[in-house]
Design an enzyme around this catalytic site. Sequence first.
Site, mmCIF file in Angstrom:
data_model
loop_
_atom_site.group_PDB
_atom_site.id
_atom_site.type_symbol
_atom_site.label_atom_id
_atom_site.label_comp_id
_atom_site.label_asym_id
_atom_site.label_seq_id
_atom_site.Cartn_x
_atom_site.Cartn_y
_atom_site.Cartn_z
ATOM 1 N N SER A 1 -9.959 -0.323 7.131
ATOM 2 C CA SER A 1 -9.390 -0.242 5.785
ATOM 3 C C SER A 1 -8.667 -1.469 5.259
ATOM 4 O O SER A 1 -8.307 -1.500 4.088
ATOM 5 C CB SER A 1 -8.448 0.947 5.688
ATOM 6 O OG SER A 1 -9.204 2.119 5.547
ATOM 7 N N LYS B 1 0.867 -1.179 0.000
ATOM 8 C CA LYS B 1 0.000 0.000 0.000
ATOM 9 C C LYS B 1 0.905 1.230 0.000
ATOM 10 O O LYS B 1 1.934 1.252 0.691
ATOM 11 C CB LYS B 1 -0.884 -0.027 1.245
ATOM 12 C CG LYS B 1 -1.906 1.100 1.322
ATOM 13 C CD LYS B 1 -2.791 0.957 2.575
ATOM 14 C CE LYS B 1 -3.852 2.037 2.643
ATOM 15 N NZ LYS B 1 -4.715 1.915 3.836
ATOM 16 N N SER C 1 -9.712 2.053 2.915
ATOM 17 C CA SER C 1 -8.805 2.754 2.053
ATOM 18 C C SER C 1 -7.796 1.869 1.320
ATOM 19 O O SER C 1 -7.180 2.326 0.353
ATOM 20 C CB SER C 1 -8.044 3.799 2.870
ATOM 21 O OG SER C 1 -7.223 3.164 3.838
HETATM 22 N N1 GLN Z 1 -13.117 4.404 6.264
HETATM 23 C C1 GLN Z 1 -12.565 4.866 7.496
HETATM 24 C C2 GLN Z 1 -12.149 6.306 7.346
HETATM 25 O O1 GLN Z 1 -12.443 6.853 6.340
HETATM 26 C C3 GLN Z 1 -11.406 4.008 7.891
HETATM 27 C C4 GLN Z 1 -10.199 4.281 7.105
HETATM 28 C C5 GLN Z 1 -9.044 3.430 7.500
HETATM 29 O O2 GLN Z 1 -9.198 2.415 8.161
HETATM 30 N N2 GLN Z 1 -7.866 3.895 7.132
HETATM 31 O O3 GLN Z 1 -11.544 6.897 8.182
#
Ligand code: GLN
Length: 484
Positions: A175, A76, A151
């Site tokens: 995410s 990532k 994400s």
């Molecule tokens: N979707 C959540 C957010 O927007 C979690 C994102 C994540 O786990 N990095 O913060």
Amino acid sequence: MHTKNISELAAGLRAGEYSSVELTRHFLERIRRLDGGLNSFISVCEDAALAMARAADERLQRGGAGPLTGIPIAHKDIFCTQGLKTSCGSRMLDNFIAPYDATVVERLKRAGAVTLGKTNMDEFAMGSSNETSFYGPVRNPWDGDAVPGGSSGGSAAAVAARLTPAATGTDTGGSIRQPAALCGVTGLKPTYGRVSRYGMIAFASSLDQGGPMTASAADAALVLQAMAGFDERDSTSAEQPVPDYGAELEHDLAGLRIGLPREYFGEGLDAAVAESVEEAVGEYRRLGAEVVDISLPNTHLAVPAYYVVAPAECSSNLARFDGVRYGHRCEDPKNLEDLYKRSRAGGFGDEVKRRILIGTYALSAGYYDAYYLKAQRIRHLISDDFKHAFDRVDVIMGPTTPGTAFRIGERTDDPVSMYLSDIYTIAANLAGLPGISIPVAPVDGKPVGLQIIGNYFAEARLLNVAHKYQQVTDWHTKAPEGYL
Ligand code: GLN
């Protein structure tokens, strides 16, 4: 080669059926041919990958090779990779070449894994659909009109499309697990502190945790083995011994106590998704597990508390991106203030700005007690819910997400509906607990994830529970049409 699991690939390398260079070329060729429509990679590093593959081949010849030696992997783009662009999905870091490797990257390199490239992601990991990336959305390989989740959407899509045998992800509120669910792959968020955060660009430091994304739990065990462990460069890293995850995979599940929280099966959950999750729980019953109804009464407070804590921490973490030391800098600044303002205004996208504003507000004098402190108290309540549950059960199961992958664009104008995609995943981050998502029966051709949450440092148990299901089912072996 791309349909084989990591152990099979490693066996093939050892038997001389192919070299790591050949294996790496195979995946690079797939990325070149198939990623145009997916956009799961931000950068592909062919030359560096082939050099690493050559080194792995030498090691395989010489001896001293481990289970990941010569196996391709993607990172990532939130993990710093020395000499390679590390963008975090943002214009702010579009020109940033990391001067060092994140601990996770360094450990996987040491294990002999071959870095294919960096995967697409929501900007600074803020999002649930990969649509906030500066590099454009990623498409779900199961349905090109749908999001892959986020994400870590690039990592999930790349593993699902078999463009890489494994990828790293990070999980602050879901995410790893949410995109794993929406793309039909296995994604593990370890206990907070299990995997070093050094060199992993910070979003919300008390919640962020890196983990593996793979086709199967057995593969995840191999990748986590290399990632996990104490790191003196991360003060929150846990000084706990790392078990042999592979050796723990085969434990029998007879007598396993599974808790089903009633709050995870209520209003808002798609009926077909619920059915598919219940069917998977049925499979566990057949494997000898016992199912117990439990309650996590503060579940409804998880999303609101998270959207105070995460923005508060991000507003502080992202203060370093000011156009001075690295990253995007505006043209011809008139003075220092102008430099800060225009560099940040131009470098960050809308969702990141929204979070910085909310976080700065929540932390400001006069509001700190009302918001941040209160959210921290809710975190305690949520941790206590889990603590009580784990007095009665070994693992907790439920859906990873309330529905299957939604359409690109469907939720971009409605942040709250986007935030609710993580309604079942966020609580584990607030409590620091490990969780895994594995594919179960799809709904209308779209993947569904079963989430399994464990007690602190119970990653071996989660992998074991996931692996046993994968031995009697084949959802994890399915790849989307066109990517076989
Ligand atoms: N979707 C959540 C957010 O927007 C979690 C994102 C994540 O786990 N990095 O913060």
